[in-house]
Enzyme design. Structure first.
Site, PDB file in Angstrom:
ATOM      1  CG  ASP A   1      -1.830   1.160   1.306  1.00 18.35           C
ATOM      2  OD1 ASP A   1      -2.585   1.346   0.350  1.00 18.35           O
ATOM      3  OD2 ASP A   1      -1.805   1.885   2.313  1.00 18.35           O
TER       4      ASP A   1
ATOM      5  CG  ASP B   1      -1.490   2.091   6.859  1.00 23.19           C
ATOM      6  OD1 ASP B   1      -2.077   1.836   5.794  1.00 23.19           O
ATOM      7  OD2 ASP B   1      -1.119   3.244   7.159  1.00 23.19           O
TER       8      ASP B   1
ATOM      9  CG  ASP C   1      -3.856  -1.832   3.115  1.00 26.34           C
ATOM     10  OD1 ASP C   1      -4.138  -1.604   1.933  1.00 26.34           O
ATOM     11  OD2 ASP C   1      -3.323  -0.993   3.857  1.00 26.34           O
TER      12      ASP C   1
END
Length: 712
Positions: free
Chosen positions: A339, A638, A642
């Protein structure tokens, strides 16, 4: 309610049987019984007993336990002290205990990470404001939110004033989203539903009222949690290989034992005419000896010990491994899907370029720490430069504060970036605001796209500062500050300013313009005939250590992939800066990915290095496509968005500081310092551990082959 974002406020309230004054206490209690508490279901915690039992599931361990039992039985029959069985069991016990202790410690550390205060929220009950625990919120409740509040349920906005919400944890969008009361088209994706606020997001600016449309597992956050719980944990490569090795060795033991036993029994029957007890005991002794000879009994202890040392070393390097076999899996990783927001980048908006007095300045440093400098050909004593810095501080509601040795922004991150830039230029925002307090303001709104504040500015008298979108501010300007003086804003100068704005935008910078005006008397419209001062271009910058980590990844044959909810232009600019994107690579948006069938996508997945505007389900699809190609995939992240992909990956890596509870639940490893570079160090250590295990296995099996030959 699925389409609350596309319905009018009245329609939503009617469907929920609520009103702008909220529910009555009695109705709220009834709905709490009907819908349950506003909580997310989490996976059942692994008990200490379950962790202990899991240590004995390896086929190698099971064969050694069987050998222990047979050896013990033979010792009892022959009235001998069971030395062999005790030694074998001691090895098994040592390996399982070590594994249990390491995994138990990791689970307890994760419990500590999850200890957060239960939030409360202000609701309207029969028109009266009440503060209640977030878990007691029900559909139909009207909640009140303002800057700093965490949204506790999915809500349809019914009233707002300059409301902005940070949705990074849910959508990956790095900048706050402006909200509105007006409905949006039903087909728009989650990041574009501006008439909604969602559980797990944080209000950064303004205030508003909203009616709750979903709670608990029915929220968007809950749907993701449900997806995470539904994904089964797969075997790690080490667990798979150990199971296969155990199966082969087990068959070998049974086969050889059967042949030797058949030969001995046949010999007894032919010579003696019956099966003697001594022969049966001899067969059992031989089976035990062969089992011990075939099975490298030291292997479980060596593997467990090596992995335990790996877990300890990784913990020292801020990588908390939850499952011991994951240590070895790290050494096999070939693809890292990461990410962007908060993982590859700092998650802190930072001014990188300033246009003032007709010149472009570079700003060093990153994040909220006011350390850095302005580079370029400029005069720090010029009137234009000073006014630009004063405007950045005074026309601003954010505060920069130091907390526990780190710098944080209270308020909107974009406004915070302006303050940090001014601090780097030597302007102390607290002191400036004390000297020039705000007299009046015209607040920012999504319709106006600008904000104006009025101050007493010493020799300048009463001054109005304006900040906002470049095109909007330019429309209100008649003059421009250049080379220490004020000039008329000619079409040529306007074109030059817009050209600089476009150049900044091509570098994925988010731009804000600053203007001012001296106020004489009491003008009817303070937002006209302004003097244009400059542009500040900002971005959520990449972590410097992550850039180095990307280089290491490519050098050792690991392919880094960026996945983000941000816009394509922003994602591409960051990917190029970090070295993730190279000439000839492909970029895909979530919309483009939806148009591809699975076979089509699997053909090009190895050429795509950047994904933008993607949803949680897109991330899941990306991880699965790579795994189908036989790659060992790590997914870092985080946000709640995700979590499904983190759990689906061979190695799921969550952030320990900014990571959400759902993502930590789904992960195999937690980075305690939220540093992407830490995972690369962990992979290097994992490869070293993997090589050591292979060396041990070759050595032990070669020794055992000799033992089998001698016994046979």
């Amino acid at each position: 309610m699925r389409d609350a974002h596309a319905r009018s406020v009245d329609e939503v309230l009617e469907a929920l049987e609520s009103s702008p004054s909220g529910l009555s206490d009695e109705e709220a209690r009834r709905r709490l019984e009907k819908y349950g508490y506003n909580e997310l279901a989490v996976e059942k915690r692994v008990s200490a007993l379950s962790l202990w039992i899991n240590q004995f599931r390896s086929p190698l361990i099971l064969i050694l336990l069987a050998a222990t039992a047979i050896s013990y039985a033979v010792s009892i029959i022959e009235n001998e002290f069971p030395v062999d069985s005790i030694l074998i069991f001691a090895i098994v016990l040592a390996a399982s205990t070590l594994g249990f202790v390491q995994e138990y410690r990791a689970e307890r550390a994760i419990e500590a990470l999850r200890k957060l205060l239960t939030p409360s929220i202000t609701v309207l009950r029969s028109g009266v404001e009440k503060v209640i625990p977030a878990r007691e919120v029900v559909p139909g409740d009207v909640i009140l939110v303002e800057a700093g509040d965490r949204v506790v349920a999915d809500c349809r906005i019914i009233e707002c004033r300059n409301l902005q919400v940070n949705e990074a944890a849910l959508t990956g969008e790095s900048t706050p989203v402006e909200k509105q009361v007006e409905p949006v088209p039903s087909e728009v994706s989650l990041p574009d539903r501006r008439s909604m606020i969602y559980a797990g997001t944080v209000v950064t600016y303004g205030k508003g009222r909203a009616v709750v449309v979903a709670t608990g597992m029915r929220t968007e956050l809950g749907k993701i949690a449900k997806e995470v719980i539904g994904i089964e944990v797969e075997e790690t490569p080490l667990e798979r290989r150990m199971r296969e090795l155990g199966g082969v060795l087990g068959k070998l033991v049974i086969g050889i034992c059967a042949l030797i036993a058949a030969a001995l029994i046949l010999e007894d029957l032919l010579i003696v005419g019956k099966l003697a007890l001594e022969t049966a005991v001899e067969v059992m002794l031989f089976a035990t000896a062969l089992a011990v000879a075939v099975i490298p009994e030291a292997l479980p202890a060596i593997v467990t010990g090596t992995l335990a040392i790996g877990m300890r070393e990784m913990a020292k390097r801020n990588a908390l491994v939850r499952r011991m076999p994951a240590v070895e899996t790290l050494g096999c990783v070939t693809v890292i899907c990461s990410d962007k927001t908060g993982t590859l980048t700092r998650g802190e908006m930072t001014v990188k370029k300033i246009y003032v007095d007709g010149r472009v300045l570079e700003v060093t440093g990153s994040g909220y720490e006011p350390r850095g400098e302005l580079r370029g050909n400029y005069d720090p004593e010029s009137e234009g430069f000073k006014l630009t810095m004063l405007g950045a501080i005074l026309c601003n509601d954010a505060r920069l504060v130091e907390s526990d040795g780190s710098w944080v922004i209270e308020g909107d991150p974009t406004e915070g970036a302006l303050i940090v830039a001014a601090e780097k230029a030597g302007f102390r925002h607290g002191e400036v605001r004390r000297r020039h307090p705000r007299i009046d303001e015209i607040p920012f709104s999504s319709e106006r796209k600008r904000m104006t504040t009025i101050h007493e500015l010493g020799g300048y008298g009463r001054v109005a500062f304006m900040k906002g979108a470049v095109e909007i501010v330019l429309e209100r300007c008649r003059y421009v500050q250049v080379d220490g003086g004020v000039a008329e804003l000619t079409p040529e100068l306007r074109e030059e300013i817009l050209k600089v704005n476009e150049e900044f935008a091509r570098e994925a910078l988010r731009n804000l313009a600053i203007a001012y005006r001296r106020l004489a008397g009491s003008p009817d419209d303070v937002e006209k005939d302004m003097v244009f001062l400059g542009i500040m271009g900002m971005i959520d910058p990449p972590r410097e250590e992550a850039i180095e980590a990307i280089k290491v990844c490519k050098r050792v044959g690991i392919k880094p992939i960026m996945i983000t909810g941000d816009h394509k232009l922003t994602a591409l600019a960051i990917a190029k800066q970090m070295g993730i994107y190279s000439e000839g690579d492909l970029t895909l948006t979530g919309e483009e990915l939806d148009r591809l069938s699975d076979p089509e996508f699997e053909k090009i997945v190895d050429r795509v290095t950047v994904y933008a505007r993607v949803s949680p389900m897109h991330k899941l699809r990306i991880v699965r496509a790579w795994k189908k190609r036989g790659e060992v995939v790590a997914m870092t992240g985080d946000g709640v968005n995700d979590a499904p992909a983190v759990k689906q990956a061979d190695i799921g890596v969550a952030m320990g500081i900014t990571g959400t509870e759902v993502t930590k639940e789904a992960s195999d490893m937690i980075l305690l310092d939220d540093n992407f570079a830490t995972i690369v160090k962990a992979i290097e250590l994992g490869r070293w551990i993997y090589d050591n295990i292979k060396k041990y296995l070759v050595y032990l099996l070669s020794c055992n082959i000799v033992e089998i030959a001698v016994l046979s």
